[in-house]
Design an enzyme around this catalytic site. Structure first.
Site, PDB file in Angstrom:
ATOM      1  NE  ARG A 140      -3.817  -2.284   1.675  1.00  0.00           N
ATOM      2  CZ  ARG A 140      -4.996  -2.491   2.187  1.00  0.00           C
ATOM      3  NH1 ARG A 140      -5.591  -1.529   2.862  1.00  0.00           N
ATOM      4  NH2 ARG A 140      -5.607  -3.652   2.025  1.00  0.00           N
ATOM      5  NE  ARG A 150      -2.923  -1.221  11.251  1.00  0.00           N
ATOM      6  CZ  ARG A 150      -3.785  -0.343  10.775  1.00  0.00           C
ATOM      7  NH1 ARG A 150      -5.064  -0.454  11.082  1.00  0.00           N
ATOM      8  NH2 ARG A 150      -3.383   0.638  10.001  1.00  0.00           N
ATOM      9  CB  SER A 189     -11.841  -4.327   6.685  1.00  0.00           C
ATOM     10  OG  SER A 189     -11.564  -3.081   7.213  1.00  0.00           O
ATOM     11  CD  GLU A 225      -9.715  -1.045   9.975  1.00  0.00           C
ATOM     12  OE1 GLU A 225     -10.093   0.120   9.784  1.00  0.00           O
ATOM     13  OE2 GLU A 225      -9.316  -1.802   9.061  1.00  0.00           O
ATOM     14  NE  ARG A 265      -3.361   4.410  13.671  1.00  0.00           N
ATOM     15  CZ  ARG A 265      -4.442   4.419  12.916  1.00  0.00           C
ATOM     16  NH1 ARG A 265      -4.966   3.305  12.482  1.00  0.00           N
ATOM     17  NH2 ARG A 265      -4.999   5.557  12.589  1.00  0.00           N
ATOM     18  CG  HIS A 266      -0.925   3.433   8.241  1.00  0.00           C
ATOM     19  ND1 HIS A 266      -1.344   4.353   9.165  1.00  0.00           N
ATOM     20  CD2 HIS A 266      -2.045   2.943   7.651  1.00  0.00           C
ATOM     21  CE1 HIS A 266      -2.669   4.429   9.134  1.00  0.00           C
ATOM     22  NE2 HIS A 266      -3.124   3.587   8.230  1.00  0.00           N
ATOM     23  CD  GLU A 286      -1.933   2.965   3.988  1.00  0.00           C
ATOM     24  OE1 GLU A 286      -2.479   4.084   4.013  1.00  0.00           O
ATOM     25  OE2 GLU A 286      -2.538   1.891   4.127  1.00  0.00           O
TER      26      GLU A 286
HETATM   27  P1  AMO Z   1      -8.410  -3.250   4.751  1.00  0.00           P
HETATM   28  O1  AMO Z   1      -7.925  -2.329   3.713  1.00  0.00           O
HETATM   29  O2  AMO Z   1      -9.192  -2.661   5.889  1.00  0.00           O
HETATM   30  O3  AMO Z   1      -9.361  -4.371   4.129  1.00  0.00           O
HETATM   31  O4  AMO Z   1      -7.199  -4.080   5.343  1.00  0.00           O
HETATM   32  C1  AMO Z   1      -7.416  -5.124   6.278  1.00  0.00           C
HETATM   33  C2  AMO Z   1      -6.494  -4.979   7.481  1.00  0.00           C
HETATM   34  O5  AMO Z   1      -5.121  -4.978   7.040  1.00  0.00           O
HETATM   35  C3  AMO Z   1      -4.357  -4.149   7.875  1.00  0.00           C
HETATM   36  N1  AMO Z   1      -3.703  -3.105   7.079  1.00  0.00           N
HETATM   37  C4  AMO Z   1      -2.494  -2.586   7.316  1.00  0.00           C
HETATM   38  N2  AMO Z   1      -1.575  -2.839   8.258  1.00  0.00           N
HETATM   39  C5  AMO Z   1      -0.441  -2.137   8.236  1.00  0.00           C
HETATM   40  N3  AMO Z   1      -0.136  -1.190   7.319  1.00  0.00           N
HETATM   41  C6  AMO Z   1      -1.026  -0.905   6.340  1.00  0.00           C
HETATM   42  N4  AMO Z   1      -0.721   0.021   5.438  1.00  0.00           N
HETATM   43  C7  AMO Z   1      -2.268  -1.608   6.306  1.00  0.00           C
HETATM   44  N5  AMO Z   1      -3.342  -1.574   5.513  1.00  0.00           N
HETATM   45  C8  AMO Z   1      -4.200  -2.486   5.981  1.00  0.00           C
HETATM   46  C9  AMO Z   1      -5.300  -3.560   8.912  1.00  0.00           C
HETATM   47  C10 AMO Z   1      -6.638  -3.670   8.229  1.00  0.00           C
HETATM   48  O6  AMO Z   1      -7.691  -3.731   9.161  1.00  0.00           O
HETATM   49  N6  AMO Z   1      -9.949  -6.537   1.271  1.00  0.00           N
HETATM   50  C11 AMO Z   1     -10.230  -6.017   2.604  1.00  0.00           C
HETATM   51  C12 AMO Z   1     -10.440  -7.125   3.592  1.00  0.00           C
HETATM   52  C13 AMO Z   1     -11.701  -7.940   3.352  1.00  0.00           C
HETATM   53  O7  AMO Z   1     -12.783  -7.351   3.220  1.00  0.00           O
HETATM   54  O8  AMO Z   1     -11.590  -9.175   3.338  1.00  0.00           O
HETATM   55  C14 AMO Z   1      -9.072  -5.122   3.015  1.00  0.00           C
HETATM   56  O9  AMO Z   1      -7.987  -5.169   2.499  1.00  0.00           O
HETATM   57  O10 AMO Z   1      -5.235  -4.358  10.078  1.00  0.00           O
END
Ligand code: AMO
Ligand code: ATP
Length: 434
Positions: free
Chosen positions: A211, A408, A360, A357, A219-220, A213
């Site tokens: 990502r 996380r 999702s 979080e 936390r990212h 980001e």
């Molecule tokens: P989402 O984008 O909420 O959902 O991602 C799911 C979980 O992945 C973790 N996460 C991250 N952890 C660290 N750094 C990041 N940049 C990052 N981005 C996401 C979080 C987040 O809650 N396809 C959907 C899931 C689904 O519906 O099955 C999805 O990707 O803990």
């Protein structure tokens, strides 16, 4: 090939060869000690200067800290030694000499900042409290895998080089694929969904997500590990049940198998496996709870996403893992199914730790016409996703699933201050190597 004795297995009366790193050199004059460290612990090697071969003493005491040595000798009981035994050496081989200028001190006597630690991860991981995080991570993932298998799911691996994104276009890393535009995958979302209509039906994947980001936060990550689950014939409530099972299994696996590691992190007393059902609040109830505290500058209304601050306020109120369900359809992705009786409300859910979080998920839109409509509503070109949508014409059952951020999970489990501590070699805006 590896016929050395681990320090933890050195028993009085044995003649052993231990190999490891020089943790400390203590020269008290007539007597000196080398503390040798390996993966199982440390052992004292005693040099009595008057009674030993000068060359051996010199070799043992000239070696620099963190060099790799192999020491052969008799193990003797010695109550003043840190572990109650010591080695009286007959020979010592310096296997790999370390530079006397170390970029960080693995004995932990001198603190290092996180960037220095990450630049020198190999040395950093010689510290028991750092190594413990990764032993715990491995144990948690092992427990998660076992629990997924108990749920009857099959482990899969999906491509990380893809033609389309799913989780919002701005967060994609573009790459060139033989002259064609491609991206690093943000989520196995579409592939895991395609599996529920295949013979596999219920699947999980533990793999990297990428990502781009915008944020540089504690936390990212730009490369994270996603724990994904998807099952045919599940609705969103069954997916939440599975999510709860998996998260609890991770904690249980760590509680059962990582006592020593928890002690290294000084967490042996506070470590609790979450028990009972995770509360399930609707999005509306969550807004009411947050607004009632009066702690935010603004009043949240239907359609607002929850800011980090809002998540914290709510987390403090609930005080344990919990779900937020029934999110507004407009702020959930196209693949999330709306409730049949109210298209404004989706089956999407998040699973929260009080501090952030973790997950999702939701039930998915499995009806071809509705799915294509959803693409159009989100301004996405359904044709670009034809490889995915067309399979919905050939018998795609109702299904649901979720994605859990692996780092996380570990970060919140161990109370780490920064998500980078849960990754060996984190990728963030500033860090592309090591
Ligand atoms: P989402 O984008 O909420 O959902 O991602 C799911 C979980 O992945 C973790 N996460 C991250 N952890 C660290 N750094 C990041 N940049 C990052 N981005 C996401 C979080 C987040 O809650 N396809 C959907 C899931 C689904 O519906 O099955 C999805 O990707 O803990
Ligand atoms: P010196 O006379 O030069 O001080 P020495 O050879 O007489 O040295 P000791 O006086 O016996 O050695 O010990 C020095 C220190 O090391 C003491 O504090 C002692 O308690 C400690 N010591 C001695 N042997 C051991 C051992 N095997 N393990 C741990 N500590 C030890």
């Amino acid at each position: 090939m590896d016929d050395r004795t681990y320090t933890a297995d050195a028993e009085p009366g044995d003649t052993v060869t231990v190999a490891g790193w020089v943790h400390e050199i203590r020269d008290l004059g007539g007597i000196a000690f080398l503390i040798v460290r390996d993966t199982t612990g440390k052992i004292q090697v005693k040099f009595e200067k008057d009674e030993m071969d000068d060359e051996l003493v010199e070799k043992g005491l000239d070696v620099h800290r963190e060099s790799v040595v192999a020491v052969t000798g008799d193990v003797e009981e010695e109550e003043r030694a840190p572990t109650g035994v010591e080695i009286v050496p007959e020979s010592l081989e310096v296997v790999a000499e370390a530079d006397p200028e170390l970029p960080l001190d693995p004995s932990g006597k001198v603190d290092a900042e996180l960037p220095t630690r990450l630049d020198n991860r190999t040395l950093d991981l010689r510290k028991p409290e750092v190594k413990a995080i990764f032993e715990i991570r491995a144990a948690a993932l092992e427990a998660v895998r076992d629990a997924f298998r108990d749920l009857g799911s099959t482990e899969i691996n999906t491509p990380k080089i893809v033609a389309t994104g799913t989780e919002g276009g701005t967060e994609l890393f573009p790459i060139t694929y033989f002259g064609q535009e491609a991206f690093m995958n943000q989520s196995p979302q579409l592939f895991k969904q395609l599996m529920v209509g295949s013979g596999l039906e219920r699947v999980f994947e533990i793999g990297p997500i990428f990502r781009a980001e915008e944020h540089n936060t504690p936390r990212h990550l730009n490369e994270a590990t996603s724990i994904d689950f998807e099952s045919a014939f599940y609705d969103h409530t069954e997916a939440m049940d599975a999510c709860e099972t998996i998260v609890k299994a991770a904690y249980e696996g760590v509680a059962e198998n990582c006592q020593e590691e928890l002690e290294a992190l000084d967490l042996q007393d506070g470590f609790e496996v979450p028990d009972g059902d995770f509360p399930r609040l609707t999005y509306e109830e969550a807004l009411e709870k947050i607004n009632a505290t009066g702690e935010l500058d603004e009043v949240l209304v239907w359609g607002d996403d929850l800011s980090t601050e809002a998540e914290h306020v709510l987390g403090d109120e609930v005080g344990e893992h919990y779900f937020i369900t029934d999110w507004p359809s407009e702020i959930k992705p196209f693949y999330i199914k709306d409730h049949d009786d109210d298209a404004e409300v989706s089956t999407g859910f998040d699973m929260m730790h009080p501090s952030m979080e973790l997950v999702s998920g939701g039930q998915r839109e499995h009806r071809y016409d509705k799915l294509v409509e959803g693409f159009e509503q989100q301004g996405l070109d359904p044709e670009a996703f034809e490889y995915y949508t067309k399979m919905f014409k050939y018998g795609m059952p109702p299904h649901a699933g979720w994605g859990l951020g692996g780092e996380r999970l570990i970060m919140t489990m161990l109370g780490l201050g920064n998500i980078r501590e849960a990754v060996l070699f984190p990728r963030d805006r500033q860090r592309l190597s090591p």
